[in-house]
Design a protein around this motif. Structure first.
Motif, PDB file in Angstrom:
ATOM      1  N   PRO A  55       0.828  -1.201   0.000  1.00 35.98           N
ATOM      2  CA  PRO A  55       0.000   0.000   0.000  1.00 35.98           C
ATOM      3  C   PRO A  55       0.865   1.255   0.000  1.00 35.98           C
ATOM      4  O   PRO A  55       1.842   1.344   0.734  1.00 35.98           O
ATOM      5  CB  PRO A  55      -0.801  -0.118   1.299  1.00 35.98           C
ATOM      6  N   THR A  56       0.510   2.189  -0.857  1.00 31.50           N
ATOM      7  CA  THR A  56       1.180   3.489  -0.896  1.00 31.50           C
ATOM      8  C   THR A  56       0.105   4.566  -0.822  1.00 31.50           C
ATOM      9  O   THR A  56      -1.092   4.270  -0.949  1.00 31.50           O
ATOM     10  CB  THR A  56       2.008   3.678  -2.185  1.00 31.50           C
ATOM     11  N   PHE A  61      -4.004   4.345  -0.025  1.00 38.56           N
ATOM     12  CA  PHE A  61      -4.473   5.199   1.065  1.00 38.56           C
ATOM     13  C   PHE A  61      -5.264   6.420   0.611  1.00 38.56           C
ATOM     14  O   PHE A  61      -6.189   6.845   1.303  1.00 38.56           O
ATOM     15  CB  PHE A  61      -3.302   5.612   1.962  1.00 38.56           C
ATOM     16  N   ALA A  62      -4.944   6.985  -0.540  1.00 37.97           N
ATOM     17  CA  ALA A  62      -5.689   8.149  -1.023  1.00 37.97           C
ATOM     18  C   ALA A  62      -7.116   7.779  -1.424  1.00 37.97           C
ATOM     19  O   ALA A  62      -7.993   8.635  -1.457  1.00 37.97           O
ATOM     20  CB  ALA A  62      -4.966   8.793  -2.199  1.00 37.97           C
ATOM     21  N   ALA A  63      -7.348   6.487  -1.689  1.00 36.23           N
ATOM     22  CA  ALA A  63      -8.655   6.056  -2.184  1.00 36.23           C
ATOM     23  C   ALA A  63      -9.584   5.510  -1.103  1.00 36.23           C
ATOM     24  O   ALA A  63     -10.729   5.177  -1.399  1.00 36.23           O
ATOM     25  CB  ALA A  63      -8.461   4.982  -3.259  1.00 36.23           C
ATOM     26  N   VAL A  64      -9.102   5.420   0.134  1.00 33.65           N
ATOM     27  CA  VAL A  64      -9.938   4.863   1.202  1.00 33.65           C
ATOM     28  C   VAL A  64     -10.174   5.920   2.272  1.00 33.65           C
ATOM     29  O   VAL A  64      -9.415   6.879   2.393  1.00 33.65           O
ATOM     30  CB  VAL A  64      -9.296   3.593   1.818  1.00 33.65           C
ATOM     31  N   PRO A  65     -11.226   5.744   3.064  1.00 34.00           N
ATOM     32  CA  PRO A  65     -11.504   6.716   4.130  1.00 34.00           C
ATOM     33  C   PRO A  65     -10.407   6.718   5.206  1.00 34.00           C
ATOM     34  O   PRO A  65      -9.697   5.728   5.392  1.00 34.00           O
ATOM     35  CB  PRO A  65     -12.822   6.232   4.733  1.00 34.00           C
ATOM     36  N   LYS A  66     -10.315   7.818   5.923  1.00 30.70           N
ATOM     37  CA  LYS A  66      -9.327   7.935   7.001  1.00 30.70           C
ATOM     38  C   LYS A  66      -9.467   6.798   8.009  1.00 30.70           C
ATOM     39  O   LYS A  66      -8.463   6.284   8.503  1.00 30.70           O
ATOM     40  CB  LYS A  66      -9.466   9.287   7.713  1.00 30.70           C
ATOM     41  N   THR A  67     -10.692   6.395   8.305  1.00 31.91           N
ATOM     42  CA  THR A  67     -10.894   5.326   9.294  1.00 31.91           C
ATOM     43  C   THR A  67     -10.231   4.021   8.840  1.00 31.91           C
ATOM     44  O   THR A  67      -9.676   3.293   9.660  1.00 31.91           O
ATOM     45  CB  THR A  67     -12.390   5.075   9.565  1.00 31.91           C
ATOM     46  N   ARG A  68     -10.266   3.752   7.544  1.00 31.02           N
ATOM     47  CA  ARG A  68      -9.633   2.529   7.034  1.00 31.02           C
ATOM     48  C   ARG A  68      -8.109   2.641   7.121  1.00 31.02           C
ATOM     49  O   ARG A  68      -7.419   1.662   7.384  1.00 31.02           O
ATOM     50  CB  ARG A  68     -10.071   2.246   5.605  1.00 31.02           C
ATOM     51  N   ILE A  69      -7.579   3.835   6.878  1.00 31.87           N
ATOM     52  CA  ILE A  69      -6.130   4.045   7.011  1.00 31.87           C
ATOM     53  C   ILE A  69      -5.698   3.794   8.458  1.00 31.87           C
ATOM     54  O   ILE A  69      -4.708   3.106   8.723  1.00 31.87           O
ATOM     55  CB  ILE A  69      -5.717   5.459   6.566  1.00 31.87           C
ATOM     56  N   LYS A  95       0.338   9.691   3.300  1.00 32.02           N
ATOM     57  CA  LYS A  95       1.801   9.628   3.137  1.00 32.02           C
ATOM     58  C   LYS A  95       2.453   9.056   4.396  1.00 32.02           C
ATOM     59  O   LYS A  95       3.382   8.248   4.311  1.00 32.02           O
ATOM     60  CB  LYS A  95       2.350  11.021   2.818  1.00 32.02           C
ATOM     61  N   SER A  96       1.963   9.440   5.555  1.00 33.34           N
ATOM     62  CA  SER A  96       2.504   8.925   6.809  1.00 33.34           C
ATOM     63  C   SER A  96       2.272   7.418   6.916  1.00 33.34           C
ATOM     64  O   SER A  96       3.164   6.669   7.323  1.00 33.34           O
ATOM     65  CB  SER A  96       1.854   9.651   7.998  1.00 33.34           C
ATOM     66  N   ALA A  97       1.077   6.985   6.547  1.00 31.53           N
ATOM     67  CA  ALA A  97       0.772   5.550   6.577  1.00 31.53           C
ATOM     68  C   ALA A  97       1.702   4.786   5.637  1.00 31.53           C
ATOM     69  O   ALA A  97       2.216   3.721   5.986  1.00 31.53           O
ATOM     70  CB  ALA A  97      -0.689   5.315   6.199  1.00 31.53           C
TER      71      ALA A  97
END
Length: 114
Positions: A55-56, A61-69, A95-97
């Motif tokens: 995952p990048t 990560f840009a395509a999923v909600p914050k809760t999923r991140i 980016k942090s994730a």
């Protein structure tokens, strides 16, 4: 060359299998549900998607909600890390994730072997 040897060549069969599998995997983008046929293919070829994908920020990560991140960070790293970055804006969080999970081999549920 003999027509039957061309049709049955290993390379051609592998190309056809790759095409069919890729076409079937395209379905995953349309649903959050497991697809038994895809699970069977992954099991048959002993596929570990962590060998091929990570995952990048851009790829996931840009395509999923914050809760999923935050859930992914909790699963792959720790709840403390997820809590420490929870207040970030989405792009910064993505980016942090990516940075925190770079070597984690974490996969979204649908990409994990059963």
């Amino acid at each position: 060359s003999d027509w039957s040897s061309d049709v049955c060549s290993s390379d051609l069969l592998l190309e056809l299998l790759a095409f069919c599998t890729a076409h079937a995997f395209g379905h995953v983008q349309l649903t959050d549900k497991r697809v038994p046929m895809l699970d069977a293919v992954a099991e048959a070829v002993n596929l570990d998607m962590a060998d091929w994908w990570q995952p990048t920020a851009d790829s996931y990560f840009a395509a999923v909600p914050k809760t999923r991140i935050l859930t992914a960070l909790t699963e792959a790293v720790s709840a403390e890390v997820a809590t420490s970055v929870a207040g970030m804006k989405k792009a910064e969080l993505a980016k942090s994730a990516e940075n925190h999970m770079r070597s984690s081999r974490w996969l979204p549920e649908l990409m994990r072997q059963k």
